[in-house]
Design an enzyme around this catalytic site. Sequence first.
Site, PDB file in Angstrom:
ATOM      1  N   ASP A 193      -7.849  -7.135   2.280  1.00  0.00           N
ATOM      2  CA  ASP A 193      -6.810  -7.129   3.307  1.00  0.00           C
ATOM      3  C   ASP A 193      -7.358  -6.436   4.532  1.00  0.00           C
ATOM      4  O   ASP A 193      -8.246  -5.581   4.426  1.00  0.00           O
ATOM      5  CB  ASP A 193      -5.558  -6.363   2.858  1.00  0.00           C
ATOM      6  CG  ASP A 193      -5.730  -4.866   3.064  1.00  0.00           C
ATOM      7  OD1 ASP A 193      -6.423  -4.239   2.247  1.00  0.00           O
ATOM      8  OD2 ASP A 193      -5.218  -4.331   4.071  1.00  0.00           O
ATOM      9  N   CYS A 253      -5.841 -25.024  11.261  1.00  0.00           N
ATOM     10  CA  CYS A 253      -4.749 -24.207  11.807  1.00  0.00           C
ATOM     11  C   CYS A 253      -4.091 -24.898  12.999  1.00  0.00           C
ATOM     12  O   CYS A 253      -4.632 -25.851  13.573  1.00  0.00           O
ATOM     13  CB  CYS A 253      -5.248 -22.817  12.191  1.00  0.00           C
ATOM     14  SG  CYS A 253      -5.880 -22.699  13.879  1.00  0.00           S
ATOM     15  N   CYS A 308      -6.117 -25.064  16.314  1.00  0.00           N
ATOM     16  CA  CYS A 308      -7.240 -26.002  16.342  1.00  0.00           C
ATOM     17  C   CYS A 308      -6.812 -27.461  16.188  1.00  0.00           C
ATOM     18  O   CYS A 308      -7.539 -28.355  16.609  1.00  0.00           O
ATOM     19  CB  CYS A 308      -8.253 -25.643  15.255  1.00  0.00           C
ATOM     20  SG  CYS A 308      -9.012 -24.021  15.523  1.00  0.00           S
ATOM     21  N   HIS A 345      -5.070 -18.541  13.899  1.00  0.00           N
ATOM     22  CA  HIS A 345      -6.405 -19.108  13.681  1.00  0.00           C
ATOM     23  C   HIS A 345      -7.285 -18.133  12.889  1.00  0.00           C
ATOM     24  O   HIS A 345      -7.947 -18.527  11.925  1.00  0.00           O
ATOM     25  CB  HIS A 345      -7.095 -19.466  14.994  1.00  0.00           C
ATOM     26  CG  HIS A 345      -8.559 -19.708  14.817  1.00  0.00           C
ATOM     27  ND1 HIS A 345      -9.053 -20.881  14.289  1.00  0.00           N
ATOM     28  CD2 HIS A 345      -9.636 -18.885  15.004  1.00  0.00           C
ATOM     29  CE1 HIS A 345     -10.369 -20.788  14.178  1.00  0.00           C
ATOM     30  NE2 HIS A 345     -10.743 -19.588  14.610  1.00  0.00           N
ATOM     31  N   CYS A 389     -11.110 -26.891  11.640  1.00  0.00           N
ATOM     32  CA  CYS A 389     -10.151 -25.867  11.212  1.00  0.00           C
ATOM     33  C   CYS A 389      -8.761 -26.497  11.178  1.00  0.00           C
ATOM     34  O   CYS A 389      -8.370 -27.203  12.102  1.00  0.00           O
ATOM     35  CB  CYS A 389     -10.171 -24.667  12.152  1.00  0.00           C
ATOM     36  SG  CYS A 389      -8.928 -23.410  11.747  1.00  0.00           S
ATOM     37  N   ASP A 444       0.865  -1.169   0.000  1.00  0.00           N
ATOM     38  CA  ASP A 444       0.000   0.000   0.000  1.00  0.00           C
ATOM     39  C   ASP A 444       0.907   1.226   0.000  1.00  0.00           C
ATOM     40  O   ASP A 444       2.010   1.188   0.540  1.00  0.00           O
ATOM     41  CB  ASP A 444      -0.908  -0.011   1.237  1.00  0.00           C
ATOM     42  CG  ASP A 444      -1.982   1.060   1.157  1.00  0.00           C
ATOM     43  OD1 ASP A 444      -2.078   1.734   0.100  1.00  0.00           O
ATOM     44  OD2 ASP A 444      -2.724   1.229   2.135  1.00  0.00           O
TER      45      ASP A 444
HETATM   46 ZN   LIG Z   1      -8.170 -22.728  13.795  1.00  0.00          ZN
END
Ligand SMILES: [Zn+2]
Length: 405
Positions: A295, A335, A338, A364, A333, A92
């Site tokens: 974003d 990630c 998780c 997450h 999930c 940016d």
């Molecule tokens: Zn997660």
Amino acid sequence: MPPFDFRITATAGAARSGVFSMPHGDVETPAFMPVGTHGAVRSLSVHDVAATGGRLLLSNAYHLYLRPGDDIVRALGGLHAFTRWRGPMLTDSGGFQVFSLAKYRVVTEHGVEFRSHLDGSLHDYTPERVMQIERNLGADVIMQLDELIAGGSEESASRAAMERSLRWLDRCQVEFDRLTREGRADGLLLAPVDGIVDVHPDDERVAPPQALFPIVQGGVNPTLRRESVRGILASGDWIGVAIGGLSVGESKPDMHATLEVCEPLMPSDRPRYLMGVGFPEDLVEGVRRGVDLFDCVAPNRMGRDGTAFTPDGKAQIKQAAFRTDRRPLVDGCACEACTHYDRAFLRHLFMSSEPLGQRLLAMHNIAFVIDVMAQARAAMHGGTFSAWSDAWLRRYHREAVVPVG
Ligand SMILES: [Zn+2]
């Protein structure tokens, strides 16, 4: 093959799924860009960011110009070599930061004079200077300098800023083209590092292939937004187009209506980037209105503050109900938070102010919004996008206090 390419592979109403190819790689759209303001996504390594599914990383020219300096970044091989992020990047221009962070600023037709929020030093930010900075940083996609005004401003002020942004776009383009043609100014020269900095010193003045994106402005005024889009399209054949000046305090219906005004006027075969918008529900609403790129710092910031995104809305990690809850934060999930930990431990990390908790929840939340975009793409390819987005929004807006595992 040209350095930039955008191919649409599925559509559903105004929504589109595609692939945006850049010199440092391809990104499937719609996509959420993790934000690495200073060149790093706060508290995350490049491996963490890659693990969230992030493919296109956003950085900020204002911050990197002030510290460490765009000349230093260039001498260290450019933003990719400096940060070790090998995928596509976007910078940016920092217009928003000049208007939101600088202690003192004077805006004229020439540009923006401001004092650094770091040390009070005086700086002259012009469209030409911003192009030199972004050319030195070397991201794949770079943004024009635009003039921002406060949300809810008078129409006359909104019009003046929109029209000035168009004039600044023309100046950005002239300087961008000059740097492409004539090369960058002589810079600091450091010894190349094998395998990291692969640019030969003789070629160092050659600016890398980059795409300059214009920014549609005009507040929530449909007439101004239309004029802004038309002005932008009249001034060049852009690789992509951004929509700025939203998520600055206007109502959600106003944001949606503004997107609906812009959408039919924008080239359907170019990526569209909605700047600074990144709450999960805003992403789904944006995709429905033809946006391809987003974003926002919010997923990361809210995660560090202990708020987790779930399919049932936002959840506070410190809630008492999680004290002995052995379930993952969000079932399914992928990630790290998780797949490795349960709610009880994540809550404990926050209650104990352990930095690991902040890092895991940031990962997450970023993984969550990136996965929502993957679901949207899959729904478009499967012909179920309309039903999917209706159901997703309905479930998310229930805003359950305790998410359903
Ligand atoms: Zn997660």
